[in-house]
Design an enzyme around this catalytic site. Structure first.
Site, PDB file in Angstrom:
ATOM      1  N   HIS A 212       0.395 -10.320   3.150  1.00 31.88           N
ATOM      2  CA  HIS A 212       0.098 -11.235   4.462  1.00 31.88           C
ATOM      3  C   HIS A 212       1.030 -12.474   4.441  1.00 31.88           C
ATOM      4  O   HIS A 212       2.123 -12.395   4.958  1.00 31.88           O
ATOM      5  CB  HIS A 212      -1.223 -11.574   3.866  1.00 31.88           C
ATOM      6  CG  HIS A 212      -2.184 -12.314   4.921  1.00 31.88           C
ATOM      7  ND1 HIS A 212      -1.820 -12.315   6.232  1.00 31.88           N
ATOM      8  CD2 HIS A 212      -3.452 -12.941   4.964  1.00 31.88           C
ATOM      9  CE1 HIS A 212      -2.716 -12.858   7.057  1.00 31.88           C
ATOM     10  NE2 HIS A 212      -3.756 -13.243   6.128  1.00 31.88           N
TER      11      HIS A 212
ATOM     12  N   HIS B  78       2.862  -3.295  10.748  1.00 34.89           N
ATOM     13  CA  HIS B  78       1.625  -4.175  10.896  1.00 34.89           C
ATOM     14  C   HIS B  78       0.319  -2.928  11.078  1.00 34.89           C
ATOM     15  O   HIS B  78       0.529  -2.145  11.520  1.00 34.89           O
ATOM     16  CB  HIS B  78       1.796  -4.922  12.016  1.00 34.89           C
ATOM     17  CG  HIS B  78       0.816  -6.250  12.139  1.00 34.89           C
ATOM     18  ND1 HIS B  78      -0.700  -5.898  12.602  1.00 34.89           N
ATOM     19  CD2 HIS B  78       1.044  -7.354  11.727  1.00 34.89           C
ATOM     20  CE1 HIS B  78      -1.036  -7.138  12.578  1.00 34.89           C
ATOM     21  NE2 HIS B  78      -0.274  -7.958  11.957  1.00 34.89           N
TER      22      HIS B  78
ATOM     23  N   ASP C   7       6.931 -12.148  10.649  1.00 39.40           N
ATOM     24  CA  ASP C   7       7.631 -12.786   9.410  1.00 39.40           C
ATOM     25  C   ASP C   7       9.139 -12.194   9.397  1.00 39.40           C
ATOM     26  O   ASP C   7       9.749 -12.891   8.655  1.00 39.40           O
ATOM     27  CB  ASP C   7       6.798 -12.133   8.348  1.00 39.40           C
ATOM     28  CG  ASP C   7       5.512 -12.771   8.120  1.00 39.40           C
ATOM     29  OD1 ASP C   7       5.385 -14.041   8.387  1.00 39.40           O
ATOM     30  OD2 ASP C   7       4.460 -12.009   7.824  1.00 39.40           O
TER      31      ASP C   7
HETATM   32  N1  CMC Z   1       8.859  -0.231   5.469  1.00 39.78           N
HETATM   33  C1  CMC Z   1       8.766   1.050   5.271  1.00 39.78           C
HETATM   34  N2  CMC Z   1       7.794   1.840   5.346  1.00 39.78           N
HETATM   35  C2  CMC Z   1       6.909   1.292   5.828  1.00 39.78           C
HETATM   36  C3  CMC Z   1       6.546  -0.259   6.101  1.00 39.78           C
HETATM   37  C4  CMC Z   1       7.656  -0.863   5.838  1.00 39.78           C
HETATM   38  N3  CMC Z   1       7.468  -2.088   5.815  1.00 39.78           N
HETATM   39  N4  CMC Z   1       5.228  -0.195   6.496  1.00 39.78           N
HETATM   40  C5  CMC Z   1       4.572   0.710   6.344  1.00 39.78           C
HETATM   41  N5  CMC Z   1       5.357   1.888   6.245  1.00 39.78           N
HETATM   42  C6  CMC Z   1       5.072   3.195   5.942  1.00 39.78           C
HETATM   43  C7  CMC Z   1       4.377   3.705   4.963  1.00 39.78           C
HETATM   44  O1  CMC Z   1       5.232   3.855   3.717  1.00 39.78           O
HETATM   45  C8  CMC Z   1       3.351   4.745   5.441  1.00 39.78           C
HETATM   46  O2  CMC Z   1       4.151   6.003   5.168  1.00 39.78           O
HETATM   47  P1  CMC Z   1       3.703   7.165   5.078  1.00 39.78           P
HETATM   48  O3  CMC Z   1       2.655   7.767   6.187  1.00 39.78           O
HETATM   49  O4  CMC Z   1       4.934   8.339   4.974  1.00 39.78           O
HETATM   50  O5  CMC Z   1       2.954   7.397   3.929  1.00 39.78           O
HETATM   51  C9  CMC Z   1       3.342   4.220   6.871  1.00 39.78           C
HETATM   52  O6  CMC Z   1       4.504   3.667   7.032  1.00 39.78           O
HETATM   53  C10 CMC Z   1       1.986   3.538   6.893  1.00 39.78           C
HETATM   54  O7  CMC Z   1       1.934   2.535   6.121  1.00 39.78           O
HETATM   55  P2  CMC Z   1       0.578   1.790   5.637  1.00 39.78           P
HETATM   56  O8  CMC Z   1       0.846   0.984   4.385  1.00 39.78           O
HETATM   57  O9  CMC Z   1      -0.494   2.942   5.612  1.00 39.78           O
HETATM   58  O10 CMC Z   1       0.237   1.070   6.683  1.00 39.78           O
HETATM   59  P3  CMC Z   1      -0.796  -0.440   6.590  1.00 39.78           P
HETATM   60  O11 CMC Z   1      -1.248  -0.609   7.828  1.00 39.78           O
HETATM   61  O12 CMC Z   1      -1.700  -0.314   5.541  1.00 39.78           O
HETATM   62  O13 CMC Z   1       0.154  -1.701   6.228  1.00 39.78           O
HETATM   63  C11 CMC Z   1       1.619  -3.645   6.143  1.00 39.78           C
HETATM   64  C12 CMC Z   1       0.668  -2.739   6.913  1.00 39.78           C
HETATM   65  C13 CMC Z   1       1.975  -4.905   7.119  1.00 39.78           C
HETATM   66  C14 CMC Z   1       0.943  -3.996   4.989  1.00 39.78           C
HETATM   67  C15 CMC Z   1       2.688  -2.767   6.002  1.00 39.78           C
HETATM   68  O14 CMC Z   1       3.323  -2.248   6.995  1.00 39.78           O
HETATM   69  C16 CMC Z   1       3.870  -3.481   4.936  1.00 39.78           C
HETATM   70  O15 CMC Z   1       3.582  -3.459   3.953  1.00 39.78           O
HETATM   71  N6  CMC Z   1       4.703  -4.441   5.762  1.00 39.78           N
HETATM   72  C17 CMC Z   1       5.799  -5.052   4.816  1.00 39.78           C
HETATM   73  C18 CMC Z   1       5.163  -6.405   4.567  1.00 39.78           C
HETATM   74  C19 CMC Z   1       4.958  -7.267   5.767  1.00 39.78           C
HETATM   75  O16 CMC Z   1       5.913  -7.502   6.633  1.00 39.78           O
HETATM   76  N7  CMC Z   1       3.939  -7.957   6.099  1.00 39.78           N
HETATM   77  C20 CMC Z   1       3.427  -9.038   7.022  1.00 39.78           C
HETATM   78  C21 CMC Z   1       2.366  -8.449   7.993  1.00 39.78           C
HETATM   79  S1  CMC Z   1       2.551  -9.342   9.539  1.00 39.78           S
HETATM   80  C22 CMC Z   1       1.941 -10.903   9.063  1.00 39.78           C
HETATM   81  C23 CMC Z   1       0.569 -11.162   8.692  1.00 39.78           C
HETATM   82  O17 CMC Z   1      -0.261 -10.577   9.638  1.00 39.78           O
HETATM   83  O18 CMC Z   1       0.215 -11.547   7.505  1.00 39.78           O
END
Ligand code: CMC
Length: 422
Positions: free
Chosen positions: A263, A302, A358
């Protein structure tokens, strides 16, 4: 004809029609047909936990509006203080309302000397400023006992003003302590962002006047971070607030949620990632390793945005203005290359992974001289107004205490075995 769904209980053949209202179906209606059958939704992927009229977010369209106003227009023409008023009160202030608001915030920036001298100075010398901020906000509840009177409008407004006003003071105090610099008192002749920069950077000069370009850039970043509907920290605020705890305790809980790398800690993770990559030539290999499942591309993806985060677009423009003053952040070229490769790679496009807020904000903060540890703190300062807007809305909606159900998957009943027989 009103839209609806029909659910059928295949065990009994009973069915129930439920109206679709504001894009949702009521779980209370569902319960009429299926008492004791719960929705399984860890992470609240498909659950609307409340009705809200504060922030509109369309993740597919890449749209973000506060109280109906597009984020692009606010970032162009407004200020953080005005946006905070808008989030909390629902309307942009008149000139008289704004002047009263600005005055109230300015004259509540000081913190009790005990908070600084006895509380903050009691931390270990290398304490993380975000840990200090979380604790200091919680500690404020012990200084303002009237904060418990949450249904008294006058008291509630007073705590809101105190929290918004004191957040930069606590943030700067935490930073100064962590680098061994003396505390700087607020300067009431400066506006919100300039005062924060003065408390951060002032050394021996009688009056610190920050660069107007950097002050404006910070104001824009604060506007972009002020609210983002039901994110993790705002949900924490609403959940904790639903037990009718005081706003300082609830805000401390929200700030604690913001501390995590998924986050508010993500922009710090971006800088660490770019530093680790080291040079443009290494970018393709890094992207390949992410695709192989070794870590994530920080600042990408996201839960809600499945398109370019509109805040990231604005930040990218702001970065150019900041770098014109500070000099270019050497990590920028790596970031641009990373973005270019990822946006043309099927792995990222098929998963709708685009740069989020970010990805570029850390580059700006770093160029402005903020240490990485301050990044989540810089997020918490403006998000406080969003948290408080949601807290107020939640209280005004007479919300029930947040208390989800679980699907129990543990052991069946079994008899206790004394220690010496195990
Ligand atoms: N890099 C590579 N692959 C990714 C990423 C990433 N940053 N984010 C998601 N994926 C892939 C993930 O591996 C999965 O692939 P598969 O379907 O093959 O297993 C797919 O995309 C869906 O990912 P998820 O984890 O189910 O998605 P989520 O909605 O649960 O997670 C997130 C959202 C923001 C936690 C995630 O995208 C992430 O960890 N991003 C990096 C950290 C980041 O930048 N966070 C800031 C968010 S914006 C600021 C805020 O609101 O706080």
């Amino acid at each position: 004809m009103a839209e609806s769904i029909t659910i059928i209980d295949n065990r009994t053949g009973n069915q129930l029609e439920i109206p679709i209202e504001h894009g949702g179906v009521s779980a209370a209606e569902w319960q009429k047909l299926l008492p004791g059958i719960w929705f399984t939704d860890p992470g609240f992927m498909a659950t609307a936990a409340c009705e809200s009229s504060i922030t509109y977010l369309d993740g597919e369209g890449g749209i973000l509006r506060y109280r109906g106003y597009p984020i692009e227009q606010l970032a162009e023409s407004s200020t953080y203080l005005e946006v905070a008023y808008l989030l909390l009160h629902g309307e942009l202030p008149t000139p008289a309302q704004f002047e009263a608001w600005r005055h109230d915030i300015t004259y509540h920036t000081f913190i009790h000397e005990n908070v600084r001298k006895r509380f903050l100075e009691g931390f270990h010398y290398d304490a993380h400023p975000m840990g200090m901020l979380v604790s200091a906000v919680a500690a404020l509840s012990t200084f303002y006992l009237d904060a418990k009177d949450i249904f008294n409008e006058e008291s509630r407004n007073k705590q809101i003003i105190r929290l918004i006003a004191k957040m930069p003071t606590l943030a700067a105090a935490a930073h100064r302590f962590s680098v061994g610099m003396p505390f700087v008192y607020p300067d009431n002749s400066l506006d919100f962002c300039a005062n924060f920069l003065s408390m951060m950077w002032k050394v021996a000069e009688p009056h610190f006047q920050p660069d107007p370009v950097l002050t404006r850039a910070l104001d824009i970043l604060f506007m972009l971070h002020a609210d983002h509907e039901q994110n993790c920290s705002t949900t924490a605020m609403r959940v904790v607030g639903s037990s009718h705890s005081d706003p300082y305790s609830a805000t401390a809980a929200a700030a604690a949620a913001l501390y995590g790398p998924r986050h508010g800690g993500a922009n710090e993770a971006v800088i660490r990632m770019l530093t680790e990559i080291g040079s443009i030539d290494e970018v393709p290999a890094f992207v390949e390793s992410v695709k192989q499942g070794h870590g994530r591309l920080q600042g990408f993806g996201h839960r809600v945005y499945k398109n370019y985060d509109p805040r990231a677009k604005i930040i990218k423009r702001t970065a150019d203005e900041v770098f014109a003053v500070t000099g270019k952040n050497p990590l920028l070229d790596i970031a641009l290359k990373l973005e270019e490769i990822a946006l043309n790679d099927e792995y990222f496009t098929s998963r709708k992974l685009y740069p989020n807020v970010d990805f570029y904000s850390g580059l700006i903060y770093q160029a402005m001289g903020f240490p990485l540890e301050m990044f989540p703190v810089l997020f918490a300062i403006p998000r406080t107004s969003g948290w408080l807007a949601h807290w107020t809305e939640m209280l005004d909606q007479s919300s029930k205490i947040a208390r989800p159900r679980q699907l129990y998957i543990g052991a069946d009943q079994r008899d206790y075995v004394p220690l010496n027989q195990r």
